[in-house]
Design a protein around this motif. Structure first.
Motif, mmCIF file in Angstrom:
data_model
loop_
_atom_site.group_PDB
_atom_site.id
_atom_site.type_symbol
_atom_site.label_atom_id
_atom_site.label_comp_id
_atom_site.label_asym_id
_atom_site.label_seq_id
_atom_site.Cartn_x
_atom_site.Cartn_y
_atom_site.Cartn_z
ATOM 1 N N GLY A 53 0.835 -1.214 0.000
ATOM 2 C CA GLY A 53 0.000 0.000 0.000
ATOM 3 C C GLY A 53 0.864 1.256 0.000
ATOM 4 O O GLY A 53 0.576 2.221 -0.721
ATOM 5 N N ILE A 54 1.953 1.241 0.791
ATOM 6 C CA ILE A 54 2.844 2.414 0.823
ATOM 7 C C ILE A 54 3.467 2.619 -0.562
ATOM 8 O O ILE A 54 3.521 3.736 -1.081
ATOM 9 N N LEU A 55 3.887 1.505 -1.189
ATOM 10 C CA LEU A 55 4.493 1.632 -2.534
ATOM 11 C C LEU A 55 3.482 2.200 -3.535
ATOM 12 O O LEU A 55 3.801 3.072 -4.343
ATOM 13 N N LEU A 56 2.230 1.720 -3.456
ATOM 14 C CA LEU A 56 1.202 2.224 -4.384
ATOM 15 C C LEU A 56 0.928 3.713 -4.137
ATOM 16 O O LEU A 56 0.714 4.482 -5.070
ATOM 17 N N ALA A 57 0.965 4.104 -2.835
ATOM 18 C CA ALA A 57 0.633 5.502 -2.487
ATOM 19 C C ALA A 57 1.664 6.484 -3.039
ATOM 20 O O ALA A 57 1.374 7.672 -3.196
ATOM 21 N N PHE A 58 2.890 5.992 -3.347
ATOM 22 C CA PHE A 58 3.888 6.891 -3.952
ATOM 23 C C PHE A 58 3.393 7.420 -5.298
ATOM 24 O O PHE A 58 3.761 8.486 -5.752
ATOM 25 N N TYR A 59 2.562 6.626 -5.971
ATOM 26 C CA TYR A 59 2.120 7.001 -7.324
ATOM 27 C C TYR A 59 0.651 7.397 -7.411
ATOM 28 O O TYR A 59 0.241 8.095 -8.330
ATOM 29 N N TYR A 60 -0.143 6.898 -6.450
ATOM 30 C CA TYR A 60 -1.599 7.127 -6.543
ATOM 31 C C TYR A 60 -1.948 8.594 -6.257
ATOM 32 O O TYR A 60 -1.407 9.203 -5.348
ATOM 33 N N GLU A 61 -2.883 9.155 -7.019
ATOM 34 C CA GLU A 61 -3.295 10.551 -6.808
ATOM 35 C C GLU A 61 -4.808 10.601 -6.590
ATOM 36 O O GLU A 61 -5.584 10.418 -7.528
#
Ligand code: HEM
Length: 349
Positions: A53-61
């Motif tokens: 989830g943390i890795l995805l949050a780097f890119y998710y807007e």
């Protein structure tokens, strides 16, 4: 003792022996059987979810204009984005399944009975948080089903008597889905619910440490067999082994059945078929069977009864002659859940 060890010992006076003593809790023998030690599986999957989830949050807007495109970028362009997203999606599915199976094992072994009633209630909060994470996560992709699923969910919230309107407003940040809604779902999904979940898991495990797990004996066990074994390293090794197997399974699923993207959200076009994730099929079918407030109230009553089950069960056992009623109620409940889920899965509407 080397100078480095001495330096650390002066500041952190913890010895290997004291650590071993702290972790070396004797564990009842039945936890050697995976079905009885299922609680470790959702705990492991939750850690996977935090990490991916943390890795995805780097890119998710999290804005209506950018969300869909950012998920598309993760899936199609970012290095290993498809893999991380696939693992996150599949770990969510397996986590819901593991929590349900763990709850079933606790239920059918009567492990919720005195003095573990409070821990059953903490477990119920964990179940609701897990489902809440599933619901909010599904909404973040901002594809058609994300948008319409969230809209259906919010409309259902409105049917709760007295506070429904307020709850719907809180969830959507307005009377209808608007430009603030997605960021609310994101904060719920990536901050509020995970933090709540961490706190609940700490309380859950602390209560298990204080009360110990329910001791069960099996017919195939010799009477003189040892009743316990060591948490460290024996049980920990088993859990690490299960963790590795889960990682292989997750990688295989993410590769064979990767997370894909549906058509982007379109507030003006209601899709012909609206379906939530499989773990909400049972609720969805229930809502279709009994319309409006009746469905929401009866669902609320069922969840409330599940919360209070240890006390309801104790009442039935003390005041009636149906001492094993919980087993039959459990079997009927499980069959009902499977039946409604399959029903919703096979029909279009
Ligand atoms: C994220 C969700 C959950 C996690 C990580 C978790 C973790 C655990 C762990 C590690 C144990 C130790 C024994 C075992 O593995 O079975 C346990 C026991 C227990 N859990 Fe959970 N659990 C979760 C959800 C639930 C739910 C949904 C319920 C019920 C509503 C529940 C009720 C209990 C009870 C009553 C025990 C004590 C069992 C006994 O004494 O044998 N837990 N849990």
């Amino acid at each position: 003792m080397s100078r480095v060890t001495a330096w650390i010992q002066e500041r952190l006076p913890i010895s290997g022996d004291s650590l071993r003593e702290l972790t070396n809790e004797p564990v009842p023998n039945h936890l050697k059987r995976w079905w009885y030690a299922l609680g470790g599986t959702p705990a492991y999957l939750f850690v996977v979810q935090i990490f991916t989830g943390i890795l995805l949050a780097f890119y998710y807007e999290p804005a209506p204009t950018t969300a869909y495109e950012s998920v598309r970028y993760i899936t199609e362009e970012a290095a290993f984005g498809w893999y991380i997203r696939g693992i996150h999606k599949w770990a969510a599915t397996l986590m819901v399944a593991a929590v349900i199976l763990h709850q079933m094992r606790v239920y059918f072994t009567g492990a919720y009975r005195k003095p573990r009633e409070p821990n059953w209630m903490v477990g119920m909060c964990l179940l609701l948080c897990t489902l809440g994470l599933g619901f909010t996560g599904y909404s973040l992709v901002f594809e058609q089903l994300s948008y319409w699923g969230a809209t259906v969910g919010a409309n259902l919230t409105e049917m709760v008597p007295l506070v429904g309107g307020f709850l719907k407003n809180m969830l959507l940040g307005g009377a209808t889905y608007n430009e603030h809604t997605l960021s609310r779902f994101f904060i719920l999904h990536a901050a509020v619910l995970p933090v709540l979940m961490v706190a609940l898991i700490i309380v859950h495990i602390a209560l298990i440490r204080v009360q110990g797990v329910t001791e069960l004996r099996f017919e195939d066990e010799p009477a003189d067999a040892p009743k316990t074994f060591n948490f460290f390293p024996d049980h920990l090794y088993t859990e690490v082994g299960i963790g590795l197997l889960l990682m292989i399974l997750l990688s295989a699923l993410a590769t064979i059945a990767p997370a894909h993207m549906g058509p982007p959200a379109d507030p003006l076009t209601t899709p012909e078929v609206i379906k939530p994730e499989w773990f909400f099929y049972v609720t969805f079918r229930w809502l279709k069977l009994f319309s409006g407030t009746t469905a929401v109230l009866s669902m609320g009553f069922i969840v409330f009864t599940m919360f209070m089950w240890p006390f309801v069960d104790s009442f039935i056992r003390k005041k009636t002659k149906f001492k094993e009623a919980s087993v039959w109620i459990g079997i009927i409940g499980v069959l009902l859940i499977i039946g409604l889920t399959v029903w919703e899965a096979v029909v279009k509407h």
